[in-house]
Write a protein that holds these residues in place. Structure first.
Motif, PDB file in Angstrom:
ATOM      1  N   PRO A  58      48.685  47.948  54.537  1.00  0.00           N
ATOM      2  CA  PRO A  58      48.057  46.648  54.801  1.00  0.00           C
ATOM      3  C   PRO A  58      48.789  45.528  54.073  1.00  0.00           C
ATOM      4  CG  PRO A  58      46.672  47.988  53.367  1.00  0.00           C
ATOM      5  CD  PRO A  58      47.828  48.839  53.784  1.00  0.00           C
ATOM      6  N   PRO A  59      48.766  44.330  54.645  1.00  0.00           N
ATOM      7  CA  PRO A  59      49.450  43.212  54.001  1.00  0.00           C
ATOM      8  C   PRO A  59      48.785  42.848  52.673  1.00  0.00           C
ATOM      9  CG  PRO A  59      48.136  42.431  55.848  1.00  0.00           C
ATOM     10  CD  PRO A  59      48.090  43.934  55.874  1.00  0.00           C
ATOM     11  N   LYS A  60      49.575  42.294  51.769  1.00  0.00           N
ATOM     12  CA  LYS A  60      49.043  41.849  50.480  1.00  0.00           C
ATOM     13  C   LYS A  60      48.104  40.670  50.712  1.00  0.00           C
ATOM     14  CE  LYS A  60      51.686  44.353  47.689  1.00  0.00           C
ATOM     15  NZ  LYS A  60      51.155  45.528  47.108  1.00  0.00           N
ATOM     16  N   GLN A  61      46.955  40.729  50.078  1.00  0.00           N
ATOM     17  CA  GLN A  61      45.974  39.652  50.205  1.00  0.00           C
ATOM     18  C   GLN A  61      45.588  39.170  48.821  1.00  0.00           C
ATOM     19  OE1 GLN A  61      42.758  41.218  52.532  1.00  0.00           O
ATOM     20  NE2 GLN A  61      43.900  41.113  54.422  1.00  0.00           N
ATOM     21  N   PRO A  62      45.136  37.902  48.730  1.00  0.00           N
ATOM     22  CA  PRO A  62      44.726  37.403  47.416  1.00  0.00           C
ATOM     23  C   PRO A  62      43.547  38.212  46.871  1.00  0.00           C
ATOM     24  CG  PRO A  62      44.237  35.805  49.146  1.00  0.00           C
ATOM     25  CD  PRO A  62      44.984  36.927  49.774  1.00  0.00           C
ATOM     26  N   HIS A  63      43.476  38.279  45.552  1.00  0.00           N
ATOM     27  CA  HIS A  63      42.410  39.032  44.900  1.00  0.00           C
ATOM     28  C   HIS A  63      41.049  38.445  45.260  1.00  0.00           C
ATOM     29  CE1 HIS A  63      40.259  41.310  41.924  1.00  0.00           C
ATOM     30  NE2 HIS A  63      39.782  40.208  41.404  1.00  0.00           N
ATOM     31  N   TYR A  64      40.125  39.330  45.589  1.00  0.00           N
ATOM     32  CA  TYR A  64      38.765  38.916  45.913  1.00  0.00           C
ATOM     33  C   TYR A  64      37.905  39.090  44.674  1.00  0.00           C
ATOM     34  CZ  TYR A  64      34.116  38.957  47.955  1.00  0.00           C
ATOM     35  OH  TYR A  64      32.803  38.701  48.239  1.00  0.00           O
ATOM     36  N   ASN A  65      37.264  38.009  44.247  1.00  0.00           N
ATOM     37  CA  ASN A  65      36.437  38.026  43.048  1.00  0.00           C
ATOM     38  C   ASN A  65      35.068  38.596  43.400  1.00  0.00           C
ATOM     39  OD1 ASN A  65      35.168  37.596  40.651  1.00  0.00           O
ATOM     40  ND2 ASN A  65      35.334  35.370  40.674  1.00  0.00           N
ATOM     41  N   GLN A  66      34.887  39.888  43.151  1.00  0.00           N
ATOM     42  CA  GLN A  66      33.645  40.534  43.548  1.00  0.00           C
ATOM     43  C   GLN A  66      32.460  40.137  42.685  1.00  0.00           C
ATOM     44  OE1 GLN A  66      34.718  44.699  43.593  1.00  0.00           O
ATOM     45  NE2 GLN A  66      34.907  44.629  45.807  1.00  0.00           N
ATOM     46  N   ASP A  67      32.704  39.787  41.434  1.00  0.00           N
ATOM     47  CA  ASP A  67      31.562  39.462  40.583  1.00  0.00           C
ATOM     48  C   ASP A  67      31.112  38.003  40.743  1.00  0.00           C
ATOM     49  OD1 ASP A  67      33.289  39.135  37.354  1.00  0.00           O
ATOM     50  OD2 ASP A  67      33.508  38.055  39.233  1.00  0.00           O
ATOM     51  N   LYS A  68      31.835  37.224  41.481  1.00  0.00           N
ATOM     52  CA  LYS A  68      31.469  35.854  41.845  1.00  0.00           C
ATOM     53  C   LYS A  68      31.125  34.991  40.624  1.00  0.00           C
ATOM     54  CE  LYS A  68      29.655  37.207  46.357  1.00  0.00           C
ATOM     55  NZ  LYS A  68      30.770  37.120  47.159  1.00  0.00           N
ATOM     56  N   THR A  69      31.822  35.190  39.506  1.00  0.00           N
ATOM     57  CA  THR A  69      31.572  34.426  38.283  1.00  0.00           C
ATOM     58  C   THR A  69      31.718  32.938  38.547  1.00  0.00           C
ATOM     59  OG1 THR A  69      32.412  36.256  36.989  1.00  0.00           O
ATOM     60  CG2 THR A  69      32.274  34.129  35.885  1.00  0.00           C
ATOM     61  N   HIS A  70      32.747  32.562  39.253  1.00  0.00           N
ATOM     62  CA  HIS A  70      33.005  31.153  39.537  1.00  0.00           C
ATOM     63  C   HIS A  70      31.822  30.526  40.301  1.00  0.00           C
ATOM     64  CE1 HIS A  70      35.402  27.595  40.314  1.00  0.00           C
ATOM     65  NE2 HIS A  70      35.098  27.690  41.586  1.00  0.00           N
ATOM     66  N   GLU A  71      31.344  31.201  41.336  1.00  0.00           N
ATOM     67  CA  GLU A  71      30.213  30.661  42.114  1.00  0.00           C
ATOM     68  C   GLU A  71      28.955  30.564  41.260  1.00  0.00           C
ATOM     69  OE1 GLU A  71      32.901  32.519  45.225  1.00  0.00           O
ATOM     70  OE2 GLU A  71      32.261  33.070  43.227  1.00  0.00           O
ATOM     71  N   PHE A  72      28.747  31.520  40.352  1.00  0.00           N
ATOM     72  CA  PHE A  72      27.568  31.513  39.487  1.00  0.00           C
ATOM     73  C   PHE A  72      27.590  30.309  38.560  1.00  0.00           C
ATOM     74  CE2 PHE A  72      24.025  33.147  37.318  1.00  0.00           C
ATOM     75  CZ  PHE A  72      24.227  32.983  35.953  1.00  0.00           C
ATOM     76  N   VAL A  73      28.729  30.002  37.973  1.00  0.00           N
ATOM     77  CA  VAL A  73      28.855  28.858  37.068  1.00  0.00           C
ATOM     78  C   VAL A  73      28.574  27.563  37.825  1.00  0.00           C
ATOM     79  CG1 VAL A  73      30.499  27.532  35.663  1.00  0.00           C
ATOM     80  CG2 VAL A  73      30.428  30.032  35.491  1.00  0.00           C
ATOM     81  N   ILE A  74      29.094  27.441  39.023  1.00  0.00           N
ATOM     82  CA  ILE A  74      28.869  26.229  39.829  1.00  0.00           C
ATOM     83  C   ILE A  74      27.391  26.054  40.135  1.00  0.00           C
ATOM     84  CG2 ILE A  74      29.251  25.212  42.115  1.00  0.00           C
ATOM     85  CD1 ILE A  74      32.131  26.242  41.951  1.00  0.00           C
ATOM     86  N   LYS A  75      26.703  27.139  40.488  1.00  0.00           N
ATOM     87  CA  LYS A  75      25.263  27.033  40.802  1.00  0.00           C
ATOM     88  C   LYS A  75      24.456  26.625  39.569  1.00  0.00           C
ATOM     89  CE  LYS A  75      25.255  29.955  44.764  1.00  0.00           C
ATOM     90  NZ  LYS A  75      24.443  30.411  45.790  1.00  0.00           N
ATOM     91  N   ILE A  76      24.806  27.156  38.415  1.00  0.00           N
ATOM     92  CA  ILE A  76      24.112  26.771  37.176  1.00  0.00           C
ATOM     93  C   ILE A  76      24.329  25.288  36.903  1.00  0.00           C
ATOM     94  CG2 ILE A  76      24.168  27.055  34.657  1.00  0.00           C
ATOM     95  CD1 ILE A  76      22.680  29.284  35.956  1.00  0.00           C
ATOM     96  N   LEU A  77      25.576  24.833  37.049  1.00  0.00           N
ATOM     97  CA  LEU A  77      25.880  23.416  36.819  1.00  0.00           C
ATOM     98  C   LEU A  77      25.162  22.519  37.824  1.00  0.00           C
ATOM     99  CD1 LEU A  77      29.658  23.522  35.845  1.00  0.00           C
ATOM    100  CD2 LEU A  77      27.703  23.054  34.362  1.00  0.00           C
ATOM    101  N   GLN A  78      25.072  22.976  39.069  1.00  0.00           N
ATOM    102  CA  GLN A  78      24.365  22.186  40.085  1.00  0.00           C
ATOM    103  C   GLN A  78      22.883  22.041  39.725  1.00  0.00           C
ATOM    104  OE1 GLN A  78      25.318  24.385  43.651  1.00  0.00           O
ATOM    105  NE2 GLN A  78      26.954  22.965  44.207  1.00  0.00           N
TER     106      GLN A  78
END
Length: 133
Positions: free
Chosen positions: A90-110
């Motif tokens: 399979p072709p190389k794909q960007p790393h998928y952030n499974q723990d979604k830390t980035h999205e969690f921080v944004i929701k807390i800030l919102q």
């Protein structure tokens, strides 16, 4: 004991007058069958000199057709002469952030930023009321 052929041996038999195929590791001389083949002789001729097993299986031949094959069998293929199939990578794909830390921080800030603004507005209002009194 059946005769063993190389891929190069089979590839030499690639005309209407002399047509050999490889199906399931066995070599077939289908020259006499070219005119009778329901799919036409072009289908068989296009498969000469290579392993035609996938082409044969994809069509879904009947049991009767499979039984007819014995009549045309001339030997077996030396498996070491057939190129191995390349494995799908399979072709190389960007790393998928499974723990979604980035999205969690944004929701807390919102949630916290509007709350902080509301608290600051209430504090300023209370401060200005106490000064005017």
């Amino acid at each position: 004991m059946s005769k063993v052929f190389t891929l190069e041996d089979v590839a030499k038999h690639n005309s209407k007058e002399d047509c050999w195929l490889i199906i399931g590791g066995k070599v077939y001389d289908v020259t006499k069958f070219l005119e009778d083949h329901p799919g036409g002789d072009d289908v068989l001729l296009s498969s000469t000199g290579k392993d035609a097993t996938d082409d044969f299986e994809d069509v879904g031949h009947s049991n009767t057709a499979r039984a007819m094959m014995d009549e045309y069998l001339v030997g077996e293929i030396d498996a070491s002469t057939i190129p191995s199939r390349t494995k799908y990578v399979p072709p190389k794909q960007p790393h998928y952030n499974q723990d979604k830390t980035h999205e969690f921080v944004i929701k807390i800030l919102q949630f916290l930023v509007p709350l902080a603004i509301l608290g600051l507005a209430v504090a300023v209002r209370m401060y200005t009321k106490s000064e005017s009194a």
